[in-house]
Write an enzyme that holds these catalytic residues in place. Structure first.
Site, short mmCIF file in Angstrom:
data_model
loop_
_atom_site.label_atom_id
_atom_site.label_comp_id
_atom_site.label_asym_id
_atom_site.label_seq_id
_atom_site.Cartn_x
_atom_site.Cartn_y
_atom_site.Cartn_z
N ASN A 116 8.02 5.71 2.34
CA ASN A 116 8.34 4.35 1.90
C ASN A 116 9.80 4.34 1.43
OD1 ASN A 116 8.37 5.36 -0.70
ND2 ASN A 116 6.39 4.53 -1.28
N ARG A 117 10.24 3.22 0.91
CA ARG A 117 11.67 3.08 0.59
C ARG A 117 12.10 4.10 -0.47
NH1 ARG A 117 12.86 -3.22 -0.14
NH2 ARG A 117 14.86 -2.55 0.66
N ASP A 133 -1.38 3.42 2.88
CA ASP A 133 -2.54 4.17 3.40
C ASP A 133 -3.13 3.45 4.62
OD1 ASP A 133 -2.26 5.89 1.27
OD2 ASP A 133 -3.92 5.04 0.11
#
Ligand SMILES: Nc1ncnc2c1ncn2[C@@H]1O[C@H](COP(=O)(O)OP(=O)(O)OP(=O)(O)O)[C@@H](O)[C@H]1O
Ligand SMILES: O=P(O)(O)OC[C@@H](O)[C@H]1O[C@@H](O)[C@@H](O)[C@@H](O)[C@@H]1O
Length: 479
Positions: free
Chosen positions: A198-199, A267
Protein backbone atom coordinates in the site's frame (compact mmCIF):
# COMPACT_ATOMS: atom_id res chain seq x y z
CA UNK A 1 -9.69 -22.77 -19.45
CA UNK A 2 -10.11 -19.27 -18.11
CA UNK A 3 -13.16 -18.60 -15.99
CA UNK A 4 -14.29 -22.22 -15.70
CA UNK A 5 -15.39 -24.22 -12.66
CA UNK A 6 -13.67 -24.26 -9.25
CA UNK A 7 -10.60 -22.06 -9.02
CA UNK A 8 -7.32 -22.92 -7.41
CA UNK A 9 -6.16 -24.29 -5.14
CA UNK A 10 -4.60 -21.08 -3.89
CA UNK A 11 -2.12 -21.40 -1.00
CA UNK A 12 -2.53 -18.46 1.39
CA UNK A 13 0.44 -18.37 3.75
CA UNK A 14 0.76 -15.76 6.47
CA UNK A 15 -0.35 -14.18 9.70
CA UNK A 16 -3.85 -15.42 10.50
CA UNK A 17 -5.86 -13.43 13.04
CA UNK A 18 -9.16 -13.32 14.82
CA UNK A 19 -11.09 -10.07 14.36
CA UNK A 20 -13.52 -9.77 17.27
CA UNK A 21 -16.19 -7.06 17.26
CA UNK A 22 -17.93 -6.02 20.48
CA UNK A 23 -20.80 -3.81 19.37
CA UNK A 24 -23.03 -1.68 21.58
CA UNK A 25 -24.15 1.87 22.08
CA UNK A 26 -22.77 4.78 24.07
CA UNK A 27 -25.00 7.44 25.54
CA UNK A 28 -23.02 8.69 28.51
CA UNK A 29 -19.57 9.26 29.98
CA UNK A 30 -18.52 7.18 32.97
CA UNK A 31 -18.65 8.92 36.38
CA UNK A 32 -15.43 7.05 37.28
CA UNK A 33 -13.18 8.37 34.52
CA UNK A 34 -13.61 10.43 31.33
CA UNK A 35 -14.40 7.38 29.21
CA UNK A 36 -17.55 6.37 27.29
CA UNK A 37 -19.81 3.71 28.82
CA UNK A 38 -20.68 1.07 26.21
CA UNK A 39 -23.91 -0.83 26.75
CA UNK A 40 -23.03 -4.25 25.43
CA UNK A 41 -25.12 -5.36 22.44
CA UNK A 42 -23.58 -8.18 20.40
CA UNK A 43 -20.29 -9.88 19.65
CA UNK A 44 -19.04 -11.44 16.45
CA UNK A 45 -15.84 -13.04 15.29
CA UNK A 46 -14.58 -12.92 11.70
CA UNK A 47 -11.35 -14.16 10.12
CA UNK A 48 -8.63 -11.48 10.02
CA UNK A 49 -5.26 -10.91 8.36
CA UNK A 50 -4.25 -13.89 6.19
CA UNK A 51 -7.44 -15.67 7.28
CA UNK A 52 -9.41 -12.77 5.80
CA UNK A 53 -7.51 -13.19 2.52
CA UNK A 54 -8.43 -16.89 2.57
CA UNK A 55 -12.10 -16.15 3.33
CA UNK A 56 -12.28 -13.62 0.48
CA UNK A 57 -10.66 -16.01 -2.00
CA UNK A 58 -13.09 -18.76 -0.98
CA UNK A 59 -16.08 -16.40 -1.21
CA UNK A 60 -14.98 -15.61 -4.78
CA UNK A 61 -15.15 -19.31 -5.59
CA UNK A 62 -11.59 -20.56 -5.02
CA UNK A 63 -10.29 -23.64 -3.26
CA UNK A 64 -7.85 -22.39 -0.59
CA UNK A 65 -5.14 -24.02 1.50
CA UNK A 66 -4.52 -21.79 4.52
CA UNK A 67 -1.08 -22.00 6.17
CA UNK A 68 -0.60 -20.02 9.37
CA UNK A 69 0.13 -20.12 13.06
CA UNK A 70 -2.48 -20.21 15.82
CA UNK A 71 -2.25 -20.73 19.53
CA UNK A 72 -3.76 -23.79 21.18
CA UNK A 73 -6.54 -21.68 22.69
CA UNK A 74 -10.28 -20.99 22.38
CA UNK A 75 -9.54 -18.18 19.87
CA UNK A 76 -7.97 -20.75 17.53
CA UNK A 77 -11.17 -22.80 17.70
CA UNK A 78 -13.29 -19.68 17.15
CA UNK A 79 -11.19 -18.82 14.10
CA UNK A 80 -11.66 -22.29 12.65
CA UNK A 81 -15.41 -22.06 13.30
CA UNK A 82 -15.54 -18.70 11.51
CA UNK A 83 -13.55 -20.09 8.57
CA UNK A 84 -15.77 -23.17 8.38
CA UNK A 85 -18.50 -20.87 7.02
CA UNK A 86 -16.52 -20.78 3.76
CA UNK A 87 -16.60 -24.11 1.95
CA UNK A 88 -13.40 -24.58 0.06
CA UNK A 89 -10.89 -23.61 2.76
CA UNK A 90 -8.61 -26.46 3.81
CA UNK A 91 -7.73 -25.81 7.47
CA UNK A 92 -5.49 -28.85 7.89
CA UNK A 93 -2.37 -26.74 7.24
CA UNK A 94 -2.86 -24.42 10.24
CA UNK A 95 0.02 -25.01 12.66
CA UNK A 96 -0.79 -24.75 16.39
CA UNK A 97 1.82 -23.46 18.85
CA UNK A 98 0.80 -23.72 22.51
CA UNK A 99 3.43 -21.14 23.44
CA UNK A 100 1.67 -18.25 21.65
CA UNK A 101 -1.81 -16.78 21.67
CA UNK A 102 -3.84 -16.78 18.48
CA UNK A 103 -3.46 -13.18 17.29
CA UNK A 104 -6.71 -11.45 18.20
CA UNK A 105 -7.81 -7.89 17.43
CA UNK A 106 -10.81 -6.87 19.48
CA UNK A 107 -12.66 -3.77 18.28
CA UNK A 108 -15.09 -2.12 20.64
CA UNK A 109 -17.71 -0.37 18.53
CA UNK A 110 -20.43 2.10 19.35
CA UNK A 111 -22.60 1.48 16.32
CA UNK A 112 -20.26 2.04 13.38
CA UNK A 113 -17.74 4.04 15.43
CA UNK A 114 -14.67 2.21 16.70
CA UNK A 115 -13.89 3.34 20.25
CA UNK A 116 -10.86 1.25 21.06
CA UNK A 117 -8.95 -1.72 19.66
CA UNK A 118 -7.37 -4.28 21.96
CA UNK A 119 -4.64 -6.50 20.47
CA UNK A 120 -3.52 -9.86 21.85
CA UNK A 121 -0.30 -10.92 20.14
CA UNK A 122 3.31 -11.91 20.76
CA UNK A 123 5.78 -10.62 18.22
CA UNK A 124 8.83 -12.69 19.18
CA UNK A 125 9.83 -15.06 16.36
CA UNK A 126 8.48 -18.61 16.70
CA UNK A 127 10.78 -21.30 18.10
CA UNK A 128 12.95 -23.33 15.71
CA UNK A 129 10.76 -26.43 15.84
CA UNK A 130 7.69 -24.34 14.97
CA UNK A 131 9.54 -22.81 12.03
CA UNK A 132 10.51 -26.31 10.87
CA UNK A 133 6.85 -27.39 11.08
CA UNK A 134 5.83 -24.30 9.10
CA UNK A 135 8.41 -24.99 6.38
CA UNK A 136 7.28 -28.61 6.04
CA UNK A 137 3.63 -27.48 5.88
CA UNK A 138 4.41 -24.80 3.29
CA UNK A 139 6.24 -27.30 1.09
CA UNK A 140 3.38 -29.80 1.31
CA UNK A 141 0.77 -27.10 0.54
CA UNK A 142 2.79 -25.79 -2.40
CA UNK A 143 2.71 -29.24 -3.97
CA UNK A 144 -1.09 -28.80 -4.30
CA UNK A 145 -1.33 -25.12 -5.35
CA UNK A 146 -1.60 -23.15 -8.56
CA UNK A 147 -1.05 -19.68 -7.06
CA UNK A 148 0.71 -18.72 -3.81
CA UNK A 149 -0.17 -15.70 -1.69
CA UNK A 150 2.13 -14.54 1.11
CA UNK A 151 0.06 -12.34 3.43
CA UNK A 152 2.72 -10.73 5.61
CA UNK A 153 1.61 -8.73 8.65
CA UNK A 154 5.08 -9.01 10.25
CA UNK A 155 3.75 -11.14 13.10
CA UNK A 156 6.28 -13.95 12.76
CA UNK A 157 4.99 -16.57 10.30
CA UNK A 158 6.78 -15.18 7.25
CA UNK A 159 10.38 -15.37 8.50
CA UNK A 160 13.22 -15.35 5.94
CA UNK A 161 13.30 -19.14 6.15
CA UNK A 162 9.57 -19.61 5.45
CA UNK A 163 9.52 -16.97 2.68
CA UNK A 164 12.56 -18.62 1.10
CA UNK A 165 10.99 -22.09 1.28
CA UNK A 166 7.71 -20.86 -0.23
CA UNK A 167 9.35 -18.99 -3.10
CA UNK A 168 11.77 -21.83 -3.88
CA UNK A 169 8.97 -24.42 -3.93
CA UNK A 170 6.80 -22.15 -6.09
CA UNK A 171 9.62 -21.48 -8.54
CA UNK A 172 10.30 -25.21 -8.85
CA UNK A 173 6.65 -25.64 -9.95
CA UNK A 174 6.48 -22.38 -11.98
CA UNK A 175 3.66 -21.20 -9.76
CA UNK A 176 3.20 -17.42 -9.33
CA UNK A 177 3.85 -15.90 -5.88
CA UNK A 178 2.03 -12.72 -4.82
CA UNK A 179 3.24 -10.97 -1.66
CA UNK A 180 1.37 -8.44 0.48
CA UNK A 181 4.44 -6.99 2.20
CA UNK A 182 5.11 -5.56 5.66
CA UNK A 183 8.90 -5.50 5.59
CA UNK A 184 10.77 -2.21 5.29
CA UNK A 185 12.60 -3.50 2.22
CA UNK A 186 11.44 -6.12 -0.27
CA UNK A 187 14.78 -7.97 -0.62
CA UNK A 188 13.48 -11.04 1.25
CA UNK A 189 10.82 -11.44 -1.48
CA UNK A 190 13.37 -12.00 -4.27
CA UNK A 191 11.89 -14.48 -6.72
CA UNK A 192 8.28 -13.41 -6.06
CA UNK A 193 6.17 -12.62 -9.11
CA UNK A 194 4.35 -9.62 -7.69
CA UNK A 195 4.52 -7.56 -4.50
CA UNK A 196 1.48 -5.44 -3.56
CA UNK A 197 2.45 -2.65 -1.11
CA UNK A 198 0.00 0.00 0.00
CA UNK A 199 1.10 3.64 -0.05
CA UNK A 200 2.75 3.56 3.38
CA UNK A 201 4.54 0.29 2.69
CA UNK A 202 5.80 1.64 -0.64
CA UNK A 203 7.01 4.86 0.99
CA UNK A 204 8.72 2.93 3.81
CA UNK A 205 10.51 0.67 1.34
CA UNK A 206 11.58 3.30 -1.18
CA UNK A 207 11.44 6.68 0.57
CA UNK A 208 9.59 7.94 -2.53
CA UNK A 209 6.19 9.68 -2.79
CA UNK A 210 3.23 8.35 -4.80
CA UNK A 211 1.12 11.50 -4.93
CA UNK A 212 0.83 11.51 -8.72
CA UNK A 213 0.47 8.52 -11.04
CA UNK A 214 3.92 9.23 -12.47
CA UNK A 215 5.47 9.29 -8.98
CA UNK A 216 3.71 6.03 -8.09
CA UNK A 217 5.18 4.36 -11.19
CA UNK A 218 8.68 5.59 -10.33
CA UNK A 219 8.39 4.41 -6.72
CA UNK A 220 7.04 1.04 -7.89
CA UNK A 221 10.00 0.69 -10.24
CA UNK A 222 12.37 1.44 -7.35
CA UNK A 223 10.58 -1.17 -5.22
CA UNK A 224 10.85 -3.71 -8.02
CA UNK A 225 14.63 -3.32 -8.06
CA UNK A 226 14.70 -4.64 -4.47
CA UNK A 227 13.34 -8.08 -5.38
CA UNK A 228 13.19 -8.31 -9.17
CA UNK A 229 9.45 -8.75 -9.82
CA UNK A 230 6.37 -6.71 -10.78
CA UNK A 231 4.79 -4.26 -8.31
CA UNK A 232 1.14 -3.40 -7.73
CA UNK A 233 0.69 -0.37 -5.47
CA UNK A 234 -2.70 -0.18 -3.78
CA UNK A 235 -3.21 3.55 -3.36
CA UNK A 236 -6.42 3.76 -1.31
CA UNK A 237 -8.72 6.40 -2.88
CA UNK A 238 -6.28 6.78 -5.80
CA UNK A 239 -6.86 3.18 -6.89
CA UNK A 240 -3.99 1.02 -8.05
CA UNK A 241 -0.79 1.35 -10.07
CA UNK A 242 0.81 -1.68 -11.70
CA UNK A 243 4.45 -1.46 -12.76
CA UNK A 244 5.78 -4.37 -14.80
CA UNK A 245 9.37 -5.34 -15.46
CA UNK A 246 8.78 -4.89 -19.19
CA UNK A 247 8.21 -1.19 -18.42
CA UNK A 248 4.40 -1.32 -18.88
CA UNK A 249 2.44 0.79 -16.41
CA UNK A 250 -1.28 0.56 -15.67
CA UNK A 251 -3.12 3.07 -13.49
CA UNK A 252 -6.62 2.00 -12.42
CA UNK A 253 -8.76 4.62 -10.66
CA UNK A 254 -10.64 3.62 -7.48
CA UNK A 255 -14.25 2.67 -8.23
CA UNK A 256 -15.84 2.91 -4.80
CA UNK A 257 -19.20 4.70 -4.73
CA UNK A 258 -19.58 4.62 -0.94
CA UNK A 259 -16.69 4.32 1.49
CA UNK A 260 -17.58 3.10 4.99
CA UNK A 261 -14.53 1.20 6.20
CA UNK A 262 -11.31 0.70 4.26
CA UNK A 263 -9.75 -1.80 6.69
CA UNK A 264 -9.25 -5.14 5.00
CA UNK A 265 -9.77 -3.75 1.47
CA UNK A 266 -6.18 -4.72 0.74
CA UNK A 267 -6.94 -8.33 1.78
CA UNK A 268 -9.95 -8.43 -0.55
CA UNK A 269 -7.90 -6.97 -3.41
CA UNK A 270 -5.13 -9.52 -2.82
CA UNK A 271 -7.60 -12.42 -2.74
CA UNK A 272 -9.37 -11.25 -5.92
CA UNK A 273 -6.04 -10.87 -7.68
CA UNK A 274 -5.08 -14.43 -6.79
CA UNK A 275 -8.48 -15.84 -7.80
CA UNK A 276 -8.34 -14.09 -11.14
CA UNK A 277 -4.76 -15.24 -11.83
CA UNK A 278 -5.67 -18.79 -10.80
CA UNK A 279 -8.53 -18.61 -13.34
CA UNK A 280 -5.97 -17.95 -16.06
CA UNK A 281 -6.47 -14.21 -16.55
CA UNK A 282 -3.70 -11.79 -17.37
CA UNK A 283 -2.19 -9.70 -14.59
CA UNK A 284 -3.77 -6.57 -16.12
CA UNK A 285 -7.26 -8.11 -16.13
CA UNK A 286 -6.69 -9.39 -12.61
CA UNK A 287 -5.80 -5.90 -11.39
CA UNK A 288 -9.10 -4.53 -12.74
CA UNK A 289 -10.93 -7.41 -11.05
CA UNK A 290 -9.11 -6.77 -7.75
CA UNK A 291 -9.89 -3.06 -7.93
CA UNK A 292 -13.59 -3.79 -8.47
CA UNK A 293 -13.60 -6.21 -5.51
CA UNK A 294 -11.87 -3.65 -3.25
CA UNK A 295 -14.52 -1.09 -4.20
CA UNK A 296 -17.20 -3.44 -2.83
CA UNK A 297 -15.15 -4.14 0.33
CA UNK A 298 -14.79 -0.46 1.29
CA UNK A 299 -18.58 -0.12 1.17
CA UNK A 300 -18.89 -2.63 4.05
CA UNK A 301 -18.37 -2.11 7.76
CA UNK A 302 -15.51 -3.93 9.50
CA UNK A 303 -13.28 -6.64 8.07
CA UNK A 304 -15.32 -7.66 5.09
CA UNK A 305 -15.68 -10.56 2.70
CA UNK A 306 -16.86 -9.90 -0.85
CA UNK A 307 -18.75 -12.75 -2.48
CA UNK A 308 -18.76 -13.64 -6.14
CA UNK A 309 -22.47 -12.72 -6.34
CA UNK A 310 -21.83 -9.28 -4.81
CA UNK A 311 -18.92 -8.64 -7.13
CA UNK A 312 -20.91 -9.72 -10.19
CA UNK A 313 -23.77 -7.44 -9.15
CA UNK A 314 -21.34 -4.54 -8.70
CA UNK A 315 -19.74 -5.20 -12.07
CA UNK A 316 -23.12 -5.35 -13.81
CA UNK A 317 -24.16 -2.14 -12.04
CA UNK A 318 -20.98 -0.47 -13.28
CA UNK A 319 -22.33 -0.68 -16.85
CA UNK A 320 -24.25 2.62 -17.21
CA UNK A 321 -27.92 2.27 -16.40
CA UNK A 322 -30.42 2.50 -19.21
CA UNK A 323 -27.80 1.53 -21.76
CA UNK A 324 -27.61 -2.18 -20.90
CA UNK A 325 -26.88 -4.42 -22.64
CA UNK A 326 -24.45 -3.14 -25.22
CA UNK A 327 -23.33 -0.13 -23.19
CA UNK A 328 -20.31 1.87 -24.31
CA UNK A 329 -17.85 1.78 -21.40
CA UNK A 330 -14.26 2.91 -20.93
CA UNK A 331 -11.44 0.40 -21.09
CA UNK A 332 -10.90 0.05 -17.33
CA UNK A 333 -14.62 -0.60 -16.73
CA UNK A 334 -14.72 -3.06 -19.62
CA UNK A 335 -11.77 -5.00 -18.19
CA UNK A 336 -13.39 -5.23 -14.75
CA UNK A 337 -16.79 -6.22 -16.17
CA UNK A 338 -15.23 -8.87 -18.41
CA UNK A 339 -13.10 -10.31 -15.59
CA UNK A 340 -16.28 -10.56 -13.51
CA UNK A 341 -18.17 -12.37 -16.26
CA UNK A 342 -15.27 -14.79 -16.66
CA UNK A 343 -15.02 -15.41 -12.92
CA UNK A 344 -18.70 -16.36 -13.06
CA UNK A 345 -17.87 -18.93 -15.76
CA UNK A 346 -18.87 -16.99 -18.91
CA UNK A 347 -16.82 -17.29 -22.12
CA UNK A 348 -16.23 -13.80 -23.46
CA UNK A 349 -16.03 -13.27 -27.22
CA UNK A 350 -14.21 -10.26 -28.67
CA UNK A 351 -14.36 -8.75 -32.11
CA UNK A 352 -13.43 -5.38 -33.49
CA UNK A 353 -14.09 -3.10 -36.42
CA UNK A 354 -15.23 0.32 -37.67
CA UNK A 355 -18.93 -0.61 -38.11
CA UNK A 356 -19.57 2.67 -39.94
CA UNK A 357 -22.73 2.11 -41.99
CA UNK A 358 -24.08 -1.07 -40.42
CA UNK A 359 -25.32 -3.60 -43.02
CA UNK A 360 -26.60 -7.21 -42.89
CA UNK A 361 -23.03 -8.52 -43.22
CA UNK A 362 -22.10 -6.78 -39.97
CA UNK A 363 -25.18 -8.13 -38.22
CA UNK A 364 -24.50 -11.69 -39.40
CA UNK A 365 -20.89 -11.67 -38.26
CA UNK A 366 -21.83 -10.22 -34.86
CA UNK A 367 -24.62 -12.77 -34.37
CA UNK A 368 -22.25 -15.56 -35.34
CA UNK A 369 -19.58 -14.14 -33.00
CA UNK A 370 -22.05 -14.10 -30.11
CA UNK A 371 -22.77 -17.80 -30.71
CA UNK A 372 -19.06 -18.56 -30.08
CA UNK A 373 -19.41 -17.80 -26.37
CA UNK A 374 -21.65 -16.33 -23.67
CA UNK A 375 -20.93 -12.58 -23.88
CA UNK A 376 -19.93 -10.46 -26.88
CA UNK A 377 -17.63 -7.45 -26.58
CA UNK A 378 -17.19 -5.20 -29.63
CA UNK A 379 -14.16 -2.91 -29.81
CA UNK A 380 -14.93 -0.02 -32.11
CA UNK A 381 -12.23 2.02 -33.87
CA UNK A 382 -12.33 5.66 -32.77
CA UNK A 383 -12.98 8.31 -35.42
CA UNK A 384 -9.30 9.21 -35.72
CA UNK A 385 -8.25 5.59 -36.14
CA UNK A 386 -10.95 5.07 -38.85
CA UNK A 387 -9.59 8.14 -40.63
CA UNK A 388 -6.07 6.74 -40.54
CA UNK A 389 -7.28 3.38 -41.86
CA UNK A 390 -9.82 4.45 -44.49
CA UNK A 391 -9.00 8.04 -45.42
CA UNK A 392 -10.19 11.53 -44.48
CA UNK A 393 -13.80 11.12 -45.69
CA UNK A 394 -14.50 8.33 -43.21
CA UNK A 395 -16.14 7.54 -40.90
CA UNK A 396 -19.53 8.64 -42.16
CA UNK A 397 -20.93 8.36 -38.62
CA UNK A 398 -18.96 9.49 -35.59
CA UNK A 399 -17.90 7.07 -32.85
CA UNK A 400 -20.77 7.96 -30.52
CA UNK A 401 -23.30 7.20 -33.28
CA UNK A 402 -21.55 3.98 -34.30
CA UNK A 403 -21.34 2.84 -30.66
CA UNK A 404 -25.05 3.60 -30.18
CA UNK A 405 -26.04 1.49 -33.21
CA UNK A 406 -23.76 -1.48 -32.41
CA UNK A 407 -24.69 -1.37 -28.73
CA UNK A 408 -28.38 -1.60 -29.65
CA UNK A 409 -27.93 -5.01 -31.29
CA UNK A 410 -29.37 -7.76 -29.10
CA UNK A 411 -26.27 -9.93 -29.50
CA UNK A 412 -23.83 -7.24 -28.25
CA UNK A 413 -23.12 -7.05 -24.51
CA UNK A 414 -20.47 -4.33 -24.33
CA UNK A 415 -18.92 -1.74 -26.64
CA UNK A 416 -15.52 -0.23 -26.03
CA UNK A 417 -13.51 2.21 -28.17
CA UNK A 418 -9.89 1.76 -29.24
CA UNK A 419 -7.60 4.33 -30.74
CA UNK A 420 -4.56 2.24 -31.66
CA UNK A 421 -3.85 1.02 -35.22
CA UNK A 422 -4.38 -2.59 -34.13
CA UNK A 423 -6.52 -4.06 -31.33
CA UNK A 424 -3.50 -5.86 -29.78
CA UNK A 425 -3.31 -3.62 -26.72
CA UNK A 426 -7.01 -3.73 -25.93
CA UNK A 427 -7.14 -7.51 -26.45
CA UNK A 428 -4.21 -7.85 -24.02
CA UNK A 429 -5.99 -5.67 -21.46
CA UNK A 430 -9.43 -7.27 -21.78
CA UNK A 431 -8.28 -10.91 -21.99
CA UNK A 432 -11.19 -12.44 -23.95
CA UNK A 433 -11.65 -16.19 -24.34
CA UNK A 434 -12.57 -16.17 -28.05
CA UNK A 435 -11.28 -13.81 -30.72
CA UNK A 436 -13.53 -13.52 -33.78
CA UNK A 437 -12.51 -12.24 -37.21
CA UNK A 438 -13.97 -12.63 -40.69
CA UNK A 439 -12.80 -15.65 -42.68
CA UNK A 440 -10.94 -13.31 -45.07
CA UNK A 441 -8.12 -13.61 -42.49
CA UNK A 442 -5.90 -16.64 -41.88
CA UNK A 443 -5.72 -17.69 -38.25
CA UNK A 444 -2.02 -16.83 -38.01
CA UNK A 445 -2.77 -13.32 -39.34
CA UNK A 446 -5.25 -12.43 -36.62
CA UNK A 447 -3.70 -9.73 -34.43
CA UNK A 448 -3.94 -10.75 -30.76
CA UNK A 449 -4.59 -14.43 -31.60
CA UNK A 450 -1.38 -15.45 -29.82
CA UNK A 451 -2.34 -13.49 -26.71
CA UNK A 452 -5.75 -15.15 -26.50
CA UNK A 453 -4.41 -18.64 -27.22
CA UNK A 454 -1.59 -18.23 -24.67
CA UNK A 455 -4.20 -18.02 -21.92
CA UNK A 456 -6.23 -20.98 -23.13
CA UNK A 457 -8.57 -19.17 -25.53
CA UNK A 458 -9.13 -19.60 -29.27
CA UNK A 459 -9.56 -17.76 -32.55
CA UNK A 460 -12.77 -18.24 -34.56
CA UNK A 461 -12.99 -17.24 -38.24
CA UNK A 462 -16.52 -16.50 -39.46
CA UNK A 463 -17.50 -16.63 -43.16
CA UNK A 464 -18.26 -13.20 -44.64
CA UNK A 465 -21.58 -12.34 -46.29
CA UNK A 466 -20.66 -11.69 -49.93
CA UNK A 467 -21.38 -8.33 -51.57
CA UNK A 468 -21.92 -6.30 -48.42
CA UNK A 469 -19.58 -3.49 -47.34
CA UNK A 470 -19.74 0.04 -45.95
CA UNK A 471 -17.42 1.28 -48.71
CA UNK A 472 -19.84 -0.08 -51.36
CA UNK A 473 -22.73 1.68 -49.60
CA UNK A 474 -20.79 4.95 -49.51
CA UNK A 475 -19.95 4.64 -53.22
CA UNK A 476 -23.57 3.88 -54.08
CA UNK A 477 -24.83 6.86 -52.04
CA UNK A 478 -22.40 9.12 -53.90
CA UNK A 479 -24.10 7.96 -57.09
N1 LIG B 1 -10.98 5.61 0.42
C1 LIG B 1 -11.10 4.79 -0.63
N2 LIG B 1 -11.88 5.12 -1.67
C2 LIG B 1 -12.01 4.30 -2.72
N3 LIG B 1 -11.39 3.11 -2.84
C3 LIG B 1 -10.58 2.74 -1.85
C4 LIG B 1 -10.39 3.54 -0.69
N4 LIG B 1 -9.54 2.90 0.13
C5 LIG B 1 -9.22 1.75 -0.48
N5 LIG B 1 -9.83 1.63 -1.68
C6 LIG B 1 -9.70 0.51 -2.62
O1 LIG B 1 -9.11 -0.58 -1.92
C7 LIG B 1 -7.80 -0.89 -2.45
C8 LIG B 1 -6.89 -1.34 -1.32
O2 LIG B 1 -6.84 -0.32 -0.34
P1 LIG B 1 -5.46 0.15 0.36
O3 LIG B 1 -4.55 0.71 -0.66
O4 LIG B 1 -5.87 1.05 1.47
O5 LIG B 1 -4.89 -1.26 0.86
P2 LIG B 1 -4.28 -1.72 2.27
O6 LIG B 1 -3.73 -0.55 3.01
O7 LIG B 1 -3.40 -2.85 1.98
O8 LIG B 1 -5.59 -2.23 3.00
P3 LIG B 1 -5.72 -3.05 4.38
O9 LIG B 1 -4.38 -3.14 5.01
O10 LIG B 1 -6.68 -2.26 5.19
O11 LIG B 1 -6.26 -4.37 3.99
C9 LIG B 1 -7.38 0.39 -3.19
O12 LIG B 1 -6.43 0.15 -4.20
C10 LIG B 1 -8.72 0.86 -3.75
O13 LIG B 1 -9.07 0.10 -4.90
O1 LIG C 1 -1.06 -4.91 11.37
P1 LIG C 1 -1.95 -4.83 12.60
O2 LIG C 1 -2.63 -3.50 12.70
O3 LIG C 1 -1.26 -5.21 13.87
O4 LIG C 1 -3.07 -5.92 12.39
C1 LIG C 1 -3.90 -6.02 11.27
C2 LIG C 1 -5.18 -5.25 11.47
O5 LIG C 1 -4.90 -3.88 11.41
C3 LIG C 1 -6.21 -5.57 10.39
O6 LIG C 1 -5.63 -5.42 9.10
C4 LIG C 1 -6.60 -5.50 8.04
O7 LIG C 1 -5.91 -5.31 6.84
C5 LIG C 1 -7.31 -6.84 8.05
O8 LIG C 1 -6.42 -7.87 7.70
C6 LIG C 1 -7.86 -7.13 9.44
O9 LIG C 1 -8.37 -8.43 9.44
C7 LIG C 1 -6.79 -6.97 10.51
O10 LIG C 1 -7.32 -7.15 11.80
Amino acid sequence: MAGKGAVGPIAVIGDVMVDRYIVGSVSRISPEAPVPVLVHGAERIVPGGAANVAANAAALGAQVILVGLTGADPEAEALKDALAAYPGIDLSSLVADGGRPTITKTRVMSGRQQIVRIDAEILTPPAEDTVARLVATVEEALGRSSVVVLSDYAKGVLSDVVIGAAIAAAQAKSVPVIVDPKRRTFEAYRGATLVTPNRLELAAATGLPDTTDAEAALAAEAASRQFGGDVLVTRAEKGMTLWRRNGQVLHVPAQAREVFDVSGAGDTALAALAVSLASGHTLETSVHFANAAAAVAVGKIGTAVVTRAELNAALDASVPEGAQPGALVDRARAAAVIAGWQAAGARVVFTNGCFDLVHPGHVSILEAAAREGDRLVVALNTDTSVQRLKGPTRPVQDEAARARVIGALRCVDLVVLFEEDTPLEIITTLGPDVLVKGADYREDEVVGGDVVKARGGRVALIPLVEGRSTSALVAKAKG
